[in-house]
Scaffold this motif. Structure first.
Motif, PDB file in Angstrom:
ATOM      1  N   LYS A   1      21.064  22.665  54.101  1.00  0.00           N
ATOM      2  CA  LYS A   1      21.253  21.301  53.996  1.00  0.00           C
ATOM      3  C   LYS A   1      20.463  20.355  54.956  1.00  0.00           C
ATOM      4  N   ASN A   2      20.515  20.741  56.417  1.00  0.00           N
ATOM      5  CA  ASN A   2      19.771  20.332  57.572  1.00  0.00           C
ATOM      6  C   ASN A   2      18.346  20.195  57.145  1.00  0.00           C
ATOM      7  N   LEU A   3      18.032  21.558  56.782  1.00  0.00           N
ATOM      8  CA  LEU A   3      16.515  21.679  56.673  1.00  0.00           C
ATOM      9  C   LEU A   3      16.054  20.666  55.570  1.00  0.00           C
ATOM     10  N   ILE A   4      16.710  20.595  54.348  1.00  0.00           N
ATOM     11  CA  ILE A   4      16.428  19.811  53.259  1.00  0.00           C
ATOM     12  C   ILE A   4      16.300  18.190  53.835  1.00  0.00           C
ATOM     13  N   GLY A   5      17.361  17.737  54.486  1.00  0.00           N
ATOM     14  CA  GLY A   5      17.611  16.617  54.826  1.00  0.00           C
ATOM     15  C   GLY A   5      16.213  16.130  55.805  1.00  0.00           C
ATOM     16  N   LYS A   6      15.842  17.012  56.526  1.00  0.00           N
ATOM     17  CA  LYS A   6      14.771  16.868  57.394  1.00  0.00           C
ATOM     18  C   LYS A   6      13.255  16.742  56.539  1.00  0.00           C
TER      19      LYS A   6
ATOM     20  N   SER B   1      11.770  33.113  52.601  1.00  0.00           N
ATOM     21  CA  SER B   1      10.616  33.719  53.785  1.00  0.00           C
ATOM     22  C   SER B   1      10.651  33.123  54.909  1.00  0.00           C
ATOM     23  N   LEU B   2      11.167  31.858  55.091  1.00  0.00           N
ATOM     24  CA  LEU B   2      11.362  31.027  56.210  1.00  0.00           C
ATOM     25  C   LEU B   2      12.421  31.841  57.235  1.00  0.00           C
ATOM     26  N   GLU B   3      13.671  32.369  56.576  1.00  0.00           N
ATOM     27  CA  GLU B   3      14.624  33.337  57.284  1.00  0.00           C
ATOM     28  C   GLU B   3      13.870  34.453  57.977  1.00  0.00           C
ATOM     29  N   THR B   4      12.968  35.124  57.017  1.00  0.00           N
ATOM     30  CA  THR B   4      12.342  36.407  57.518  1.00  0.00           C
ATOM     31  C   THR B   4      11.367  36.113  58.830  1.00  0.00           C
ATOM     32  N   GLU B   5      10.432  34.829  58.655  1.00  0.00           N
ATOM     33  CA  GLU B   5       9.558  34.322  59.822  1.00  0.00           C
ATOM     34  C   GLU B   5      10.575  34.051  60.703  1.00  0.00           C
ATOM     35  N   LYS B   6      11.578  33.309  60.585  1.00  0.00           N
ATOM     36  CA  LYS B   6      12.645  32.915  62.001  1.00  0.00           C
ATOM     37  C   LYS B   6      13.569  33.837  62.297  1.00  0.00           C
TER      38      LYS B   6
ATOM     39  N   TYR C   1      20.023  31.496  57.041  1.00  0.00           N
ATOM     40  CA  TYR C   1      20.378  30.158  57.002  1.00  0.00           C
ATOM     41  C   TYR C   1      21.725  30.062  56.247  1.00  0.00           C
ATOM     42  N   SER C   2      22.648  29.496  56.751  1.00  0.00           N
ATOM     43  CA  SER C   2      23.768  29.123  55.966  1.00  0.00           C
ATOM     44  C   SER C   2      23.717  27.826  55.136  1.00  0.00           C
ATOM     45  N   ASN C   3      24.648  27.508  54.274  1.00  0.00           N
ATOM     46  CA  ASN C   3      24.491  26.359  53.545  1.00  0.00           C
ATOM     47  C   ASN C   3      24.427  25.036  54.297  1.00  0.00           C
ATOM     48  N   GLU C   4      24.998  25.080  55.386  1.00  0.00           N
ATOM     49  CA  GLU C   4      24.795  23.881  56.386  1.00  0.00           C
ATOM     50  C   GLU C   4      23.293  23.810  56.893  1.00  0.00           C
TER      51      GLU C   4
ATOM     52  N   PRO D   1      17.384  23.612  45.924  1.00  0.00           N
ATOM     53  CA  PRO D   1      15.975  24.382  46.988  1.00  0.00           C
ATOM     54  C   PRO D   1      15.328  25.377  46.412  1.00  0.00           C
ATOM     55  N   ASN D   2      14.096  25.405  47.016  1.00  0.00           N
ATOM     56  CA  ASN D   2      13.330  26.548  46.603  1.00  0.00           C
ATOM     57  C   ASN D   2      13.819  27.722  47.447  1.00  0.00           C
ATOM     58  N   MET D   3      14.685  28.645  46.964  1.00  0.00           N
ATOM     59  CA  MET D   3      15.406  29.518  47.608  1.00  0.00           C
ATOM     60  C   MET D   3      14.542  30.671  48.072  1.00  0.00           C
ATOM     61  N   GLU D   4      13.483  30.721  47.313  1.00  0.00           N
ATOM     62  CA  GLU D   4      12.360  31.939  47.658  1.00  0.00           C
ATOM     63  C   GLU D   4      11.578  31.534  48.893  1.00  0.00           C
TER      64      GLU D   4
END
Length: 220
Positions: free
Chosen positions: A176-181, A161-166, A170-173, A154-157
């Protein structure tokens, strides 16, 4: 790049072909294509599948005569008619433009005999801003049937940024859900047999060679 006013034209070649085989230019170019073959070079596709993909063969004065003092290796890539077998997979469209879609040695052949090109799938998944690296490999079931499977770094950077926005951690799960989508959206239009049957997350960068190519064999 075009949006920034920078024109980029792709080309294709190998050391054995001195080296340019095809190239785009300001007049003749297509997105995703490596351009038109040079005027002194012949290019054909060997054993194309139903989508037109097959091994790219090259012939012309710029093609090498052989590997120095390696006759057996030369015979492996140069046939009796002088065609050089590149080991690359591609197709030529109706206007003569060459597209490279993968490497022959990486092709996955499923139980129905259909060819699956990992690079095609990887390029689609990489369009997600939350994916930094991906390698699509062959997995086998108990009956030795092959199917594509993805390992994604994953692109953790971007995720940070998404964590800050939301305003959310984000946990590992969650990741994984984000990447899956994201992967599901990226491969939505692929035929069913080309869609990875699953994926896993690698939080470490994918292992690469000195030329920055992913070591596929480490993930199979």
């Amino acid at each position: 790049m075009a949006a920034l006013g920078i024109n980029v034209y792709e080309g294709y070649g190998l050391t054995e072909t001195s080296p340019v085989v095809a190239t785009g230019n300001p007049v003749h170019h297509k997105v995703g294509s490596v351009g038109l073959p040079l005027v002194n070079v012949d290019v054909k596709i060997e054993n194309p599948d139903e989508e037109g993909n097959g091994e790219v063969l090259v012939k012309g004065e710029s093609v090498m005569k052989g590997y120095y003092k390696l006759p057996e290796k030369t015979e492996e890539v140069l046939d009796d008619e002088g065609w050089f077998h590149t080991g690359d997979i591609g197709y030529i469209d109706d206007e003569g433009y060459l597209f490279i879609t993968g490497r022959l040695k990486n092709v996955i052949v499923n139980k129905s005999g259909k060819n699956i090109y990992p690079e095609e799938i990887e390029n689609k998944i990489l369009k997600s801003e939350y994916v930094d690296e991906v390698v699509v490999i062959s997995q086998k079931d108990e009956d030795k049937n092959e199917y594509p499977y993805a390992v994604i770094h994953p692109n953790m950077e971007a995720i940070s940024s998404l964590e800050t926005e939301k305003n959310k951690t984000y946990s590992n799960e969650d990741i994984k859900n984000l990447i899956g989508k994201e992967m599901a959206k990226a491969i939505e239009k692929l035929p069913y047999y080309k869609k990875p049957s699953g994926f896993e997350i690698s939080y470490e960068e994918l292992s690469k060679t000195s030329t920055n190519k992913v070591k596929r064999y480490l993930y199979e």
